[in-house]
Design a protein around this motif. Sequence first.
Motif, mmCIF file in Angstrom:
data_model
loop_
_atom_site.group_PDB
_atom_site.id
_atom_site.type_symbol
_atom_site.label_atom_id
_atom_site.label_comp_id
_atom_site.label_asym_id
_atom_site.label_seq_id
_atom_site.Cartn_x
_atom_site.Cartn_y
_atom_site.Cartn_z
ATOM 1 N N MET A 1 55.359 8.272 -25.820
ATOM 2 C CA MET A 1 54.892 9.627 -25.666
ATOM 3 C C MET A 1 54.668 9.964 -24.196
ATOM 4 O O MET A 1 55.001 11.056 -23.763
ATOM 5 N N ALA A 2 54.107 9.024 -23.449
ATOM 6 C CA ALA A 2 53.844 9.270 -22.034
ATOM 7 C C ALA A 2 55.146 9.450 -21.257
ATOM 8 O O ALA A 2 55.232 10.290 -20.357
ATOM 9 N N ARG A 3 56.159 8.672 -21.614
ATOM 10 C CA ARG A 3 57.470 8.793 -20.937
ATOM 11 C C ARG A 3 58.086 10.156 -21.237
ATOM 12 O O ARG A 3 58.631 10.816 -20.356
ATOM 13 N N ARG A 4 58.000 10.571 -22.506
ATOM 14 C CA ARG A 4 58.529 11.879 -22.908
ATOM 15 C C ARG A 4 57.845 12.988 -22.120
ATOM 16 O O ARG A 4 58.501 13.893 -21.597
ATOM 17 N N ASP A 5 56.525 12.931 -22.036
ATOM 18 C CA ASP A 5 55.783 13.948 -21.297
ATOM 19 C C ASP A 5 56.145 13.947 -19.819
ATOM 20 O O ASP A 5 56.282 15.008 -19.206
ATOM 21 N N ALA A 6 56.322 12.766 -19.259
ATOM 22 C CA ALA A 6 56.673 12.665 -17.838
ATOM 23 C C ALA A 6 58.056 13.250 -17.583
ATOM 24 O O ALA A 6 58.264 13.987 -16.610
ATOM 25 N N GLU A 7 59.018 12.940 -18.459
ATOM 26 C CA GLU A 7 60.373 13.480 -18.311
ATOM 27 C C GLU A 7 60.367 15.002 -18.449
ATOM 28 O O GLU A 7 61.012 15.711 -17.680
ATOM 29 N N PHE A 8 59.642 15.487 -19.449
ATOM 30 C CA PHE A 8 59.579 16.924 -19.674
ATOM 31 C C PHE A 8 58.919 17.628 -18.488
ATOM 32 O O PHE A 8 59.421 18.645 -18.005
ATOM 33 N N THR A 9 57.822 17.089 -18.007
ATOM 34 C CA THR A 9 57.120 17.676 -16.869
ATOM 35 C C THR A 9 58.006 17.706 -15.633
ATOM 36 O O THR A 9 58.049 18.709 -14.907
ATOM 37 N N GLU A 10 58.744 16.634 -15.410
ATOM 38 C CA GLU A 10 59.658 16.592 -14.264
ATOM 39 C C GLU A 10 60.744 17.659 -14.400
ATOM 40 O O GLU A 10 61.048 18.374 -13.450
ATOM 41 N N TYR A 11 61.320 17.778 -15.592
ATOM 42 C CA TYR A 11 62.352 18.776 -15.837
ATOM 43 C C TYR A 11 61.815 20.186 -15.575
ATOM 44 O O TYR A 11 62.450 20.989 -14.889
ATOM 45 N N VAL A 12 60.646 20.478 -16.106
ATOM 46 C CA VAL A 12 60.056 21.811 -15.942
ATOM 47 C C VAL A 12 59.728 22.083 -14.476
ATOM 48 O O VAL A 12 60.008 23.177 -13.963
ATOM 49 N N ASN A 13 59.151 21.120 -13.793
ATOM 50 C CA ASN A 13 58.806 21.313 -12.378
ATOM 51 C C ASN A 13 60.032 21.587 -11.526
ATOM 52 O O ASN A 13 59.978 22.382 -10.585
#
Length: 180
Positions: free
Chosen positions: A1-13
């Motif tokens: 879950m943490a990896r998914r959130d990190a990837e998503f946050t990076e994509y959005v940023n």
Amino acid sequence: MARRDAEFTEYVNERRSTLRRAAYLLCGDWTQAEDVVQVVLMKLYVAWPRVHRDRADAYVRRMIARTAIDEWRRPNRRAVLPGDALVDLVPPAPAGVGYEERSVLLDALRQLPGRQRQIVVLRHWWGCSVAEVARDLLITQGTVKSQTARALERLKSILGPPATQPSPPSPPHVELIGES
């Protein structure tokens, strides 16, 4: 879950400002563009585990175009309240395009019907092919071509003929003494 959130946050940023500008070009209103991007990002977060990272941009582009259509169809979207004028935040200009030119172009885009504006933005801002636009908007390729032609003709009529560069003045004719 943490990896998914990190990837998503990076994509959005990395892409949020680009997505917001694209939504603005489709909607013609910054507030609505923010709403569209927010709805898209909420849907994207839920679908993130299933999204192929190499095709994420195309997926998000389709989501923005379709969400913008959904927003136009909402009855409460059509109501305009007096005194709701907001400061228009202008996106950064592409290199070589001045504020005045950009302002004139955005005003011209706002005068296009919604479908034509969507097609022009997808074709010329996002750089999509005719087939990609047709797939994103759920229309035929022929419709994309005809609406693009109509939109570009309309933009030409709105914007008028391109300004020509004045020719440099010719040097004055000087007659030398002794010449005849």
